[in-house]
Design a protein around this motif. Structure first.
Motif, PDB file in Angstrom:
ATOM      1  N   LYS A  77       1.400   7.113  -6.338  1.00 44.01           N
ATOM      2  CA  LYS A  77       0.329   7.998  -6.362  1.00 44.01           C
ATOM      3  C   LYS A  77       0.486   9.460  -5.827  1.00 44.01           C
ATOM      4  O   LYS A  77       0.487  10.416  -6.788  1.00 44.01           O
ATOM      5  N   GLN A 129       1.063  -1.459   0.194  1.00 46.95           N
ATOM      6  CA  GLN A 129       0.007   0.104  -0.091  1.00 46.95           C
ATOM      7  C   GLN A 129       0.692   1.162   0.387  1.00 46.95           C
ATOM      8  O   GLN A 129       0.731   1.892  -0.852  1.00 46.95           O
ATOM      9  N   ARG A 179       2.242   1.581  -3.836  1.00 48.56           N
ATOM     10  CA  ARG A 179       0.928   2.215  -4.218  1.00 48.56           C
ATOM     11  C   ARG A 179       0.282   3.893  -3.670  1.00 48.56           C
ATOM     12  O   ARG A 179       0.708   4.568  -5.062  1.00 48.56           O
ATOM     13  N   LEU A 180       0.891   4.486  -2.484  1.00 47.69           N
ATOM     14  CA  LEU A 180       0.400   5.289  -2.279  1.00 47.69           C
ATOM     15  C   LEU A 180       2.036   6.736  -3.030  1.00 47.69           C
ATOM     16  O   LEU A 180       1.513   7.584  -3.405  1.00 47.69           O
ATOM     17  N   GLU A 227       1.372  -2.326 -11.184  1.00 55.21           N
ATOM     18  CA  GLU A 227       0.953  -2.472  -9.797  1.00 55.21           C
ATOM     19  C   GLU A 227      -0.235  -1.101 -10.040  1.00 55.21           C
ATOM     20  O   GLU A 227      -0.351  -0.776 -12.127  1.00 55.21           O
ATOM     21  N   LYS A 228      -0.987  -0.922  -9.510  1.00 56.83           N
ATOM     22  CA  LYS A 228      -2.207  -0.305  -9.722  1.00 56.83           C
ATOM     23  C   LYS A 228      -2.640   0.861  -8.762  1.00 56.83           C
ATOM     24  O   LYS A 228      -2.188   1.033  -7.428  1.00 56.83           O
ATOM     25  N   VAL A 229      -2.138   2.306  -9.527  1.00 59.91           N
ATOM     26  CA  VAL A 229      -2.123   3.737  -8.998  1.00 59.91           C
ATOM     27  C   VAL A 229      -3.790   4.050  -8.864  1.00 59.91           C
ATOM     28  O   VAL A 229      -4.192   4.329  -9.678  1.00 59.91           O
ATOM     29  N   ASP A 230      -4.438   4.689  -7.116  1.00 62.56           N
ATOM     30  CA  ASP A 230      -5.807   4.799  -7.301  1.00 62.56           C
ATOM     31  C   ASP A 230      -5.698   6.070  -7.724  1.00 62.56           C
ATOM     32  O   ASP A 230      -6.023   7.149  -6.412  1.00 62.56           O
ATOM     33  N   LEU A 231      -5.049   6.093  -8.740  1.00 67.69           N
ATOM     34  CA  LEU A 231      -6.257   7.415  -9.413  1.00 67.69           C
ATOM     35  C   LEU A 231      -7.548   6.956 -10.322  1.00 67.69           C
ATOM     36  O   LEU A 231      -6.762   6.275 -11.366  1.00 67.69           O
ATOM     37  N   PRO A 232      -8.587   8.578 -11.093  1.00 63.96           N
ATOM     38  CA  PRO A 232      -9.044   7.964 -12.225  1.00 63.96           C
ATOM     39  C   PRO A 232      -9.466   8.838 -13.365  1.00 63.96           C
ATOM     40  O   PRO A 232      -9.416   9.327 -13.954  1.00 63.96           O
TER      41      PRO A 232
END
Length: 203
Positions: free
Chosen positions: A96, A89, A92-93, A114-119
């Protein structure tokens, strides 16, 4: 190294950001991520996974990337946060934060596994730093940024731990110094618990 970028350009994405992190496996210090948007069609000779390059080559490429990129962003997550939310986490942070600090908002992201928590539209690529120039450029920026912290500020703060040499990884020297001197406030408690426990069983 531009196959994934070309797919993006063909879909009319113009600002493609490569995103990667470094320091995931360290016992000490921040995890550092970088996001890099390179001009469309630019090829930087020699850009590759930062782990496959010498320090001298990384430093030279760092300067070229910083000169030629449309935007570069760096994100940091500290060891106490890593301990709170876990390294996955935290990585990923950091990614971001790196994307959010870019001067231009990307319209597409290529991310190393990875996946980045942005739209934002994005694609995770396994071994991305070896297959995408944008991700490789981000890995170089992140690695050089973190190494310079290890050799500079962090080494000055904690000169007895060999940070400049091992960069925070779990070398024999580093483990011995943690055992002898105890952990610093920048050590990742969730990582070194095992080492300290193992050391106690050795004596």
């Amino acid at each position: 190294m531009l196959a994934y970028e070309k797919e993006g350009w063909e879909q009319s994405y113009r600002r493609i950001a490569g995103v990667d992190e470094v320091g995931r496996g360290c016992l000490f210090g921040d995890v550092v991520a970088a996001a890099v948007i390179l001009p469309e069609g630019l090829i930087i000779d020699g850009v590759n996974d930062s782990k496959k390059l010498t320090a001298k080559k990384r430093d030279a490429l760092y300067e070229i990337i910083m000169e030629q990129a449309l935007a570069v962003g760096v994100g940091y997550v500290e060891s106490n946060v890593i301990d709170e939310i876990n390294i996955k986490q935290a990585s990923r942070l950091a990614m971001k934060k790196a994307v959010e600090s870019l001067e231009h908002i990307p319209d597409y992201m290529l991310i190393d596994a990875e996946k980045v928590d942005l739209p934002l539209p994005q694609r995770a690529i396994i071994k991305g730093d070896a297959n995408s120039q944008s991700i490789a450029a981000a890995s170089i920026i992140a690695k050089v940024t973190r190494d310079r912290l290890c050799e500079g500020l962090w080494e000055e703060l904690y000169p007895d731990y060999g940070i400049a040499i091992h960069k925070g990884y779990a070398t024999k020297l580093h483990r011995e110094q943690i055992t002898a001197l105890g952990p610093t406030p920048m050590h990742r408690r969730s990582f070194i618990g095992k080492i300290l426990a193992e050391q106690q069983t050795l004596f």
